[in-house]
Design a protein around this motif. Sequence first.
Motif, PDB file in Angstrom:
ATOM      1  N   HIS A   1     -14.542  10.268  28.650  1.00 24.56           N
ATOM      2  CA  HIS A   1     -14.188   8.891  28.958  1.00 24.56           C
ATOM      3  C   HIS A   1     -13.197   8.833  30.118  1.00 24.56           C
ATOM      4  CE1 HIS A   1     -11.775   5.185  28.646  1.00 24.56           C
ATOM      5  NE2 HIS A   1     -12.956   4.637  28.418  1.00 24.56           N
TER       6      HIS A   1
ATOM      7  N   HIS B   1     -10.167   1.957  25.879  1.00 19.20           N
ATOM      8  CA  HIS B   1     -11.322   1.120  26.244  1.00 19.20           C
ATOM      9  C   HIS B   1     -10.911  -0.285  26.676  1.00 19.20           C
ATOM     10  CE1 HIS B   1     -14.332   4.053  25.113  1.00 19.20           C
ATOM     11  NE2 HIS B   1     -13.591   4.311  24.039  1.00 19.20           N
TER      12      HIS B   1
ATOM     13  N   CYS C   1     -10.374  -3.553  28.423  1.00 17.46           N
ATOM     14  CA  CYS C   1     -11.350  -4.086  29.390  1.00 17.46           C
ATOM     15  C   CYS C   1     -11.087  -3.663  30.834  1.00 17.46           C
ATOM     16  CB  CYS C   1     -11.368  -5.603  29.301  1.00 17.46           C
ATOM     17  SG  CYS C   1     -12.538  -6.312  30.466  1.00 17.46           S
TER      18      CYS C   1
ATOM     19  N   ARG D   1     -15.339   0.067  15.302  1.00 16.54           N
ATOM     20  CA  ARG D   1     -14.960   1.469  15.424  1.00 16.54           C
ATOM     21  C   ARG D   1     -15.395   2.196  14.149  1.00 16.54           C
ATOM     22  NH1 ARG D   1     -14.278  -0.029  19.963  1.00 16.54           N
ATOM     23  NH2 ARG D   1     -12.448   0.266  21.277  1.00 16.54           N
TER      24      ARG D   1
ATOM     25  N   ARG E   1     -14.140   6.941  33.428  1.00 18.12           N
ATOM     26  CA  ARG E   1     -13.388   5.708  33.709  1.00 18.12           C
ATOM     27  C   ARG E   1     -12.701   5.820  35.073  1.00 18.12           C
ATOM     28  NH1 ARG E   1     -11.297   0.810  30.356  1.00 18.12           N
ATOM     29  NH2 ARG E   1      -9.647   0.116  31.707  1.00 18.12           N
TER      30      ARG E   1
ATOM     31  N   TYR F   1     -21.264   3.442  19.067  1.00 17.54           N
ATOM     32  CA  TYR F   1     -21.953   2.510  19.962  1.00 17.54           C
ATOM     33  C   TYR F   1     -23.247   3.121  20.485  1.00 17.54           C
ATOM     34  CZ  TYR F   1     -18.269  -1.085  20.552  1.00 17.54           C
ATOM     35  OH  TYR F   1     -17.385  -2.117  20.370  1.00 17.54           O
TER      36      TYR F   1
HETATM   37  C1  HEM Z   1     -12.820 -12.837  29.756  1.00 20.81           C
HETATM   38  C2  HEM Z   1     -13.721 -11.929  30.001  1.00 20.81           C
HETATM   39  C3  HEM Z   1     -13.772 -10.595  29.313  1.00 20.81           C
HETATM   40  C4  HEM Z   1     -13.426 -10.255  28.018  1.00 20.81           C
HETATM   41  C5  HEM Z   1     -12.866 -11.162  26.937  1.00 20.81           C
HETATM   42  C6  HEM Z   1     -13.690  -8.838  27.868  1.00 20.81           C
HETATM   43  C7  HEM Z   1     -13.446  -8.111  26.709  1.00 20.81           C
HETATM   44  C8  HEM Z   1     -13.606  -6.750  26.598  1.00 20.81           C
HETATM   45  C9  HEM Z   1     -13.319  -5.979  25.402  1.00 20.81           C
HETATM   46  C10 HEM Z   1     -12.805  -6.571  24.092  1.00 20.81           C
HETATM   47  C11 HEM Z   1     -13.591  -4.679  25.677  1.00 20.81           C
HETATM   48  C12 HEM Z   1     -13.426  -3.483  24.712  1.00 20.81           C
HETATM   49  C13 HEM Z   1     -14.656  -3.310  23.872  1.00 20.81           C
HETATM   50  C14 HEM Z   1     -14.467  -2.203  22.875  1.00 20.81           C
HETATM   51  O1  HEM Z   1     -13.469  -1.471  22.938  1.00 20.81           O
HETATM   52  O2  HEM Z   1     -15.312  -2.057  21.982  1.00 20.81           O
HETATM   53  C15 HEM Z   1     -14.062  -4.614  27.040  1.00 20.81           C
HETATM   54  C16 HEM Z   1     -14.444  -3.447  27.681  1.00 20.81           C
HETATM   55  C17 HEM Z   1     -15.051  -3.422  28.915  1.00 20.81           C
HETATM   56  N1  HEM Z   1     -15.192  -4.511  29.784  1.00 20.81           N
HETATM   57 FE1  HEM Z   1     -14.594  -6.400  29.476  1.00 20.81          FE
HETATM   58  N2  HEM Z   1     -14.213  -8.367  29.034  1.00 20.81           N
HETATM   59  C18 HEM Z   1     -14.271  -9.395  29.946  1.00 20.81           C
HETATM   60  C19 HEM Z   1     -14.714  -9.339  31.256  1.00 20.81           C
HETATM   61  C20 HEM Z   1     -15.215  -8.208  31.862  1.00 20.81           C
HETATM   62  C21 HEM Z   1     -15.716  -8.143  33.217  1.00 20.81           C
HETATM   63  C22 HEM Z   1     -15.718  -9.317  34.207  1.00 20.81           C
HETATM   64  C23 HEM Z   1     -16.169  -6.864  33.414  1.00 20.81           C
HETATM   65  C24 HEM Z   1     -16.790  -6.254  34.631  1.00 20.81           C
HETATM   66  C25 HEM Z   1     -17.526  -6.895  35.494  1.00 20.81           C
HETATM   67  C26 HEM Z   1     -15.933  -6.119  32.181  1.00 20.81           C
HETATM   68  C27 HEM Z   1     -16.237  -4.809  31.991  1.00 20.81           C
HETATM   69  C28 HEM Z   1     -15.873  -4.062  30.887  1.00 20.81           C
HETATM   70  C29 HEM Z   1     -16.161  -2.638  30.751  1.00 20.81           C
HETATM   71  C30 HEM Z   1     -16.895  -1.749  31.745  1.00 20.81           C
HETATM   72  C31 HEM Z   1     -15.630  -2.239  29.514  1.00 20.81           C
HETATM   73  C32 HEM Z   1     -15.653  -0.839  28.901  1.00 20.81           C
HETATM   74  C33 HEM Z   1     -14.354  -0.106  29.232  1.00 20.81           C
HETATM   75  C34 HEM Z   1     -14.256   1.259  28.592  1.00 20.81           C
HETATM   76  O3  HEM Z   1     -15.001   1.573  27.647  1.00 20.81           O
HETATM   77  O4  HEM Z   1     -13.396   2.044  29.035  1.00 20.81           O
HETATM   78  N3  HEM Z   1     -15.352  -6.971  31.266  1.00 20.81           N
HETATM   79  N4  HEM Z   1     -14.057  -5.891  27.588  1.00 20.81           N
END
Ligand code: HEM
Length: 408
Positions: free
Chosen positions: A99, A349, A351, A293, A103, A79
């Motif tokens: 991470h 990772h 969400c 990935r 986190r 990424y």
């Molecule tokens: C329905 C709404 C949401 C969906 C479907 C979603 C989906 C995802 C997915 C699939 C990932 C993993 C991506 C990866 O591994 O490549 C992710 C990671 C993440 N999401 Fe969400 N997300 C949503 C809402 C949110 C919201 C509201 C926030 C914060 C305001 C957020 C913050 C993050 C963050 C910071 C990560 C990275 C976590 C990490 O790398 O440890 N997401 N999300």
Amino acid sequence: MTLSTESDGHPVALDLTGETSPYPFFEYMRRTDPVWHGSLSDHSQMPEELRPNDEWVLFGYDGVFQAFRDDRIFTSAEYDKSIGLVMGHTILAMGGKEHHDHRNLVAKAFRATALERWEPSVIGPVCDELVDEIKNDGHADLVKAVTFEFPTRIISVLLGLPAEDLELFRRLSLDLISIPSDIVAGLNAAAELQGYFLNQVEQRRRKLTDDIIGDLVAAEIDGEKLTDEAIIAFLRLLLPAGLETTYRSSGNLLYSLLTHPEQLAMVYQDRSLIPGAIEEGLRFETPLTMVMRTTTQEVEIGGKTIPAGAQIDMCMGSANRDESRWTDANTFDVRRPRQAHIAFAGGIHMCLGMHLARMETRVMLNSLFDRVTDLAFVPDDGTGEESRIVGLTFRSPNKLPVRFSPVA
Ligand code: HEM
């Protein structure tokens, strides 16, 4: 560009522009080749040296789940070379101890218990206000009036941005997430957000405030604080990660309810069905269908051997319709027995914002149902273009024209 193949003599095609539903193609691939040596991306516009030379797609639930869990072999470090060019080195590209520590620093602000205080003070009032703005109009496009607007307004308050910056923040957010279609606007927005967020961080270093930027400035583990650079990378990531996904998923849920009016009536009558409807919406129309990935070593998955250095596209949209996990997987059913979906990914990772996304969507639906009644789709809004869910990687409705009456 279209990928086509044949199933039992019937053509099965995948329109890579996302103009038609990808689900028949996903279903065919789950049945015939769930660990597929191929690509769902049109790389023709990409410079030769940036094109992946070995690409695989995982279509089945078990394969996608296994790969998310094994983050040593299926790394997200690449990424840094894609979204990292715009966002900086974000938590998404980190692994191992880096991470884990990062986190831990940011997770506190997003725990379900930490979010509880925001429901009555921010999320409820923002959603009520938005629906109040349209409730006497009798009709609206819910994409324009509600689904994009509510997560934008909520996140700007949670971050602690001044109310008068909302217009600027909305424009920069829109430009940043439109990067796939307008790279120049996206890069300009990223640069402008850098300066804007830096100023917000500096203000909080002088005087701490009770908001997410304040939490990030104060966060500390073993005496270590987040650097300005890390905070800004994280804040910029919140726009595509938090805004775009929530606006798309809430649009998908409303579309699915509006096209299944008997289920909409059920949820309207019995609000205890809302949490199940939100999960079913995420499963049935996953807003982000694929993430990427890279393999760090040779690995066997679903009986196939994938070499080291291969790009793996994890097709969560397909995994969420896996018929070996869900009965009638292609049917939208808000009363379906609970079974964890994979729309929020899995493993390290998974969400960070899922509790916030669920809470925002629940509160938005309640605000809507409390204020308007007889909510129904307007199949012909006079534009000649039908309302439908579009997109391949990011999916959501192009519009949601509805009519309704205000609750007296
Ligand atoms: C329905 C709404 C949401 C969906 C479907 C979603 C989906 C995802 C997915 C699939 C990932 C993993 C991506 C990866 O591994 O490549 C992710 C990671 C993440 N999401 Fe969400 N997300 C949503 C809402 C949110 C919201 C509201 C926030 C914060 C305001 C957020 C913050 C993050 C963050 C910071 C990560 C990275 C976590 C990490 O790398 O440890 N997401 N999300």
